[in-house]
Design an enzyme around this catalytic site. Structure first.
Site, PDB file in Angstrom:
ATOM      1  N   ARG A   1      -3.269   1.054  -4.025  1.00 30.94           N
ATOM      2  CA  ARG A   1      -2.909  -0.389  -4.118  1.00 30.94           C
ATOM      3  C   ARG A   1      -3.625  -0.732  -5.278  1.00 30.94           C
ATOM      4  O   ARG A   1      -4.414  -0.449  -5.654  1.00 30.94           O
ATOM      5  CB  ARG A   1      -3.232  -0.954  -2.765  1.00 30.94           C
ATOM      6  CG  ARG A   1      -4.741  -0.652  -2.282  1.00 30.94           C
ATOM      7  CD  ARG A   1      -4.916  -1.515  -0.889  1.00 30.94           C
ATOM      8  NE  ARG A   1      -5.943  -0.799  -0.182  1.00 30.94           N
ATOM      9  CZ  ARG A   1      -6.875  -1.453   0.609  1.00 30.94           C
ATOM     10  NH1 ARG A   1      -6.682  -2.933   0.839  1.00 30.94           N
ATOM     11  NH2 ARG A   1      -7.849  -0.958   1.200  1.00 30.94           N
TER      12      ARG A   1
ATOM     13  N   ASP B   1     -11.088  18.479   2.478  1.00 27.85           N
ATOM     14  CA  ASP B   1     -10.704  18.329   3.865  1.00 27.85           C
ATOM     15  C   ASP B   1      -9.172  18.680   4.017  1.00 27.85           C
ATOM     16  O   ASP B   1      -8.509  18.808   2.975  1.00 27.85           O
ATOM     17  CB  ASP B   1     -10.859  16.816   4.482  1.00 27.85           C
ATOM     18  CG  ASP B   1     -10.129  15.856   3.671  1.00 27.85           C
ATOM     19  OD1 ASP B   1      -9.052  16.008   3.880  1.00 27.85           O
ATOM     20  OD2 ASP B   1     -10.864  15.031   3.072  1.00 27.85           O
TER      21      ASP B   1
ATOM     22  N   HIS C   1      -6.621  15.935   2.717  1.00 28.92           N
ATOM     23  CA  HIS C   1      -6.545  16.051   1.103  1.00 28.92           C
ATOM     24  C   HIS C   1      -5.783  17.177   0.886  1.00 28.92           C
ATOM     25  O   HIS C   1      -5.139  17.075  -0.363  1.00 28.92           O
ATOM     26  CB  HIS C   1      -7.623  15.488   0.443  1.00 28.92           C
ATOM     27  CG  HIS C   1      -8.242  14.128   0.759  1.00 28.92           C
ATOM     28  ND1 HIS C   1      -8.888  13.528   1.735  1.00 28.92           N
ATOM     29  CD2 HIS C   1      -7.687  12.918  -0.089  1.00 28.92           C
ATOM     30  CE1 HIS C   1      -8.703  12.239   1.602  1.00 28.92           C
ATOM     31  NE2 HIS C   1      -8.094  11.880   0.746  1.00 28.92           N
TER      32      HIS C   1
ATOM     33  N   LYS D   1      -7.493  -0.609  -6.765  1.00 28.31           N
ATOM     34  CA  LYS D   1      -8.359   0.209  -6.178  1.00 28.31           C
ATOM     35  C   LYS D   1      -8.305   1.892  -7.033  1.00 28.31           C
ATOM     36  O   LYS D   1      -7.937   1.865  -8.113  1.00 28.31           O
ATOM     37  CB  LYS D   1      -7.597   0.384  -4.697  1.00 28.31           C
ATOM     38  CG  LYS D   1      -7.609  -0.572  -3.855  1.00 28.31           C
ATOM     39  CD  LYS D   1      -9.018  -1.366  -3.155  1.00 28.31           C
ATOM     40  CE  LYS D   1      -9.852  -0.103  -2.537  1.00 28.31           C
ATOM     41  NZ  LYS D   1     -10.254  -0.522  -1.128  1.00 28.31           N
TER      42      LYS D   1
ATOM     43  N   HIS E   1       0.764  -1.220   0.166  1.00 25.31           N
ATOM     44  CA  HIS E   1      -0.002   0.029   0.037  1.00 25.31           C
ATOM     45  C   HIS E   1       0.825   1.199  -0.119  1.00 25.31           C
ATOM     46  O   HIS E   1       1.933   1.297   0.767  1.00 25.31           O
ATOM     47  CB  HIS E   1      -0.893  -0.088   1.191  1.00 25.31           C
ATOM     48  CG  HIS E   1      -1.878   0.847   1.235  1.00 25.31           C
ATOM     49  ND1 HIS E   1      -1.708   2.343   1.391  1.00 25.31           N
ATOM     50  CD2 HIS E   1      -3.299   0.911   0.788  1.00 25.31           C
ATOM     51  CE1 HIS E   1      -2.818   2.931   1.428  1.00 25.31           C
ATOM     52  NE2 HIS E   1      -3.685   2.392   0.947  1.00 25.31           N
TER      53      HIS E   1
ATOM     54  N   ASP F   1      -6.737   8.234  -5.876  1.00 29.40           N
ATOM     55  CA  ASP F   1      -7.312   9.268  -4.584  1.00 29.40           C
ATOM     56  C   ASP F   1      -6.163  10.399  -4.682  1.00 29.40           C
ATOM     57  O   ASP F   1      -4.829   9.976  -4.591  1.00 29.40           O
ATOM     58  CB  ASP F   1      -7.171   8.514  -3.503  1.00 29.40           C
ATOM     59  CG  ASP F   1      -7.570   9.262  -2.196  1.00 29.40           C
ATOM     60  OD1 ASP F   1      -7.360  10.430  -2.240  1.00 29.40           O
ATOM     61  OD2 ASP F   1      -7.797   8.702  -1.189  1.00 29.40           O
TER      62      ASP F   1
ATOM     63  N   CYS G   1      -4.864  12.046  -2.418  1.00 34.16           N
ATOM     64  CA  CYS G   1      -3.566  11.866  -1.413  1.00 34.16           C
ATOM     65  C   CYS G   1      -2.311  11.063  -1.664  1.00 34.16           C
ATOM     66  O   CYS G   1      -1.298  11.449  -1.191  1.00 34.16           O
ATOM     67  CB  CYS G   1      -4.395  11.685   0.222  1.00 34.16           C
ATOM     68  SG  CYS G   1      -4.957   9.788   0.089  1.00 34.16           S
ATOM     69  N   TYR G   2      -2.787  10.063  -2.540  1.00 29.90           N
ATOM     70  CA  TYR G   2      -1.551   9.413  -3.066  1.00 29.90           C
ATOM     71  C   TYR G   2      -0.704  10.210  -3.766  1.00 29.90           C
ATOM     72  O   TYR G   2       0.272   9.783  -4.297  1.00 29.90           O
ATOM     73  CB  TYR G   2      -2.008   8.193  -3.569  1.00 29.90           C
ATOM     74  CG  TYR G   2      -2.954   6.999  -2.733  1.00 29.90           C
ATOM     75  CD1 TYR G   2      -2.510   6.780  -1.381  1.00 29.90           C
ATOM     76  CD2 TYR G   2      -4.121   6.645  -2.944  1.00 29.90           C
ATOM     77  CE1 TYR G   2      -3.165   6.229  -0.455  1.00 29.90           C
ATOM     78  CE2 TYR G   2      -5.024   5.971  -2.126  1.00 29.90           C
ATOM     79  CZ  TYR G   2      -4.358   5.880  -0.807  1.00 29.90           C
ATOM     80  OH  TYR G   2      -5.102   4.937  -0.062  1.00 29.90           O
TER      81      TYR G   2
ATOM     82  N   ASP H   1      -9.968  14.131  -2.556  1.00 27.07           N
ATOM     83  CA  ASP H   1      -9.867  12.864  -2.979  1.00 27.07           C
ATOM     84  C   ASP H   1      -9.881  12.558  -4.639  1.00 27.07           C
ATOM     85  O   ASP H   1      -9.045  12.434  -5.380  1.00 27.07           O
ATOM     86  CB  ASP H   1     -10.626  11.862  -2.096  1.00 27.07           C
ATOM     87  CG  ASP H   1     -10.808  10.198  -2.729  1.00 27.07           C
ATOM     88  OD1 ASP H   1     -10.447  10.202  -3.866  1.00 27.07           O
ATOM     89  OD2 ASP H   1     -11.257   9.443  -1.797  1.00 27.07           O
TER      90      ASP H   1
END
Ligand code: FPP
Ligand code: ZN
Length: 421
Positions: free
Chosen positions: A276, A344, A347, A279, A233, A282, A284-285, A337
């Site tokens: 990962r 938020d 993020h 999935k 992850h 997003d 944040c990645y 995201d």
């Protein structure tokens, strides 16, 4: 500085050929993936209708207003983060430093006093005043104080007690629990290594066997799971790799399979990263995954790899910037995201951090910028190990390295910190 000409990759004709195909085998996952791609196509088509010249814009002023308000007032929605209050300080302060927005000295002082109230009498920081010390808010509090970078901020940190706390969560196999009686995972090793190296309390004994434990988290996929045996992850892979860099042991990882894994986590249509396999993208990645590329670049460089580019990280920097600028901005400020999600502070911090990684190649000595959209989209660079601005890392290291080493031992002098590079 290089600015990308006004032709967006996501507006190119060949881009639709990157859409997901399920090969006739529909699953819950494939349906979700297609939904996300459709929502992104919708965002791009609305953008095209409104803008004749494709120049995606970072909504600086809106983000600034959103962040400034968050330092003083949070809505009821943040009640669930009552045990993560130092994180809110860090996410907001780091976002502001990336936007190069100064924090007024009265607010800075209030943040220092608040974080002092979060510090546990037995060392380390808790998620809020009166709570138990925990490695995650300890990391966030130390980072926040290093961003503020004043004598008042640095002197909040009780280094002796912090070392006691770190020793109290160290396990005999080299891992760390997140708090006394808590769970083990690789986040804790990173939080411990980050605060120990920044505040000059890092000793060989404190991290004895930690690299071998982290190595066990790298699995057949190439990335790292939270503990040995778990799925790879991005969040954990970043934590494990950054810890190895701090401890000067990144060469022990299988860097090539790690490289292949992280590169394959950048989504071919969306441009952003997934955390990962199988999935969804997003925002944040953008940091947890893309932030690995500077760490890997440095590791390959140190190994003498002559095939490395001296201009680009090994991911599609333009595509990531387009994803963040077009799909992750709330028009009223704050980032998110993916389209349809709420903004938020978490993020906002990690989308901006990822945008910064994608804009800046190199280090303090040699630097190449690649800015999608107008030059005003440029953010300050971020340090890929600590995720605070490099000059604030350097200033903290200078300050704490004048102070005495708390537990002198010979091996400490051999353990390099990542801030010097
Ligand atoms: C999966 O959530 C997320 C995790 C299992 C944890 C991720 C870890 C980090 C972001 C690193 C934290 C770092 C520190 C320093 C504390 P999910 O299943 O909702 O998301 P996914 O579908 O994207 O995998
Ligand atoms: Zn996220």
């Amino acid at each position: 500085m290089e600015t990308i000409p006004p032709t967006l990759r996501c507006l190119g004709e060949c881009h639709t050929s990157e859409l997901f195909t399920d090969d006739g085998a529909e699953t819950v996952t494939s349906v979700e993936q297609k939904k996300v791609e459709r929502s992104i196509q919708e965002v791009i088509s609305v953008y095209q209708q409104i803008h004749s010249l494709p120049q995606p814009t970072l909504l600086r002023e809106q983000h600034y207003q959103y962040l400034k308000k968050g330092l003083r007032h949070l809505s009821d929605a943040y009640e669930c983060l009552d045990a993560s209050r130092p994180w809110l300080c860090y996410w907001i302060l780091h976002s502001l430093e990336l936007l190069e927005e100064p924090v007024p000295s009265t607010i800075a002082s209030d943040v220092c006093q608040f974080l002092a109230r979060c510090q546990s009498p037995t060392g380390g920081f808790a998620g809020g005043p009166g709570q138990h010390a925990h490695l995650a808010p300890t990391y966030a509090a130390v980072n926040a104080l290093c961003i503020l970078g004043s004598e008042e901020a640095y002197s909040v940190i009780n280094r002796e007690k912090l070392l006691d706390f770190l020793l109290s969560v160290k396990q005999p196999d080299g891992s760390f629990v997140m708090h006394v009686g808590g769970e083990v995972d690789v986040r804790s090793a990173y939080c411990a290594a980050s605060v120990a190296s920044l505040t000059n309390i890092l000793t060989a004994k404190l991290f004895e066997d930690t690299p071998t434990w982290i190595l066990r988290c790298q699995n057949w996929e190439g990335g790292l799971g939270g503990v040995p045996g778990l799925e790879a992850h991005g969040g954990y892979t970043f934590c494990g790799t950054a810890t190895m860099v701090i401890l000067g042991k990144e060469h022990m990882l299988d860097l090539k399979t790690l490289m292949r894994w992280v590169a394959s986590k950048q989504m071919r249509f969306e441009g952003g990263f997934q955390g990962r396999c199988n999935k969804l993208v997003d925002g944040c990645y953008s940091f947890w995954q893309a932030g690995l590329l500077p760490l890997l670049h440095r590791a390959f460089y140190r190994e003498g790899d002559t095939t490395l580019s001296m201009e680009r990280w090994m991911f599609e920097q333009q595509a990531l910037q387009e994803y963040i600028l077009l799909c992750c901005q709330n028009p009223a400020g704050g980032l998110l995201d993916k389209p349809g999600k709420s903004r938020d502070f978490y993020h906002t911090c990690y989308c901006l951090s990822g945008l910064s990684v994608a804009q800046h190649f190199g280090n303090m000595d040699s630097h190449n910028e690649l800015i999608v959209g107008r030059p005003e989209n440029r953010l300050a660079p971020t340090h890929p190990v600590y995720n605070i601005c490099p000059e604030n890392v350097a200033r903290a290291l200078r300050y704490f390295h004048q102070l005495p080493v708390l537990v002198p031992d010979q091996a400490h002098n051999q353990a390099p910190t990542a801030g010097s590079s």
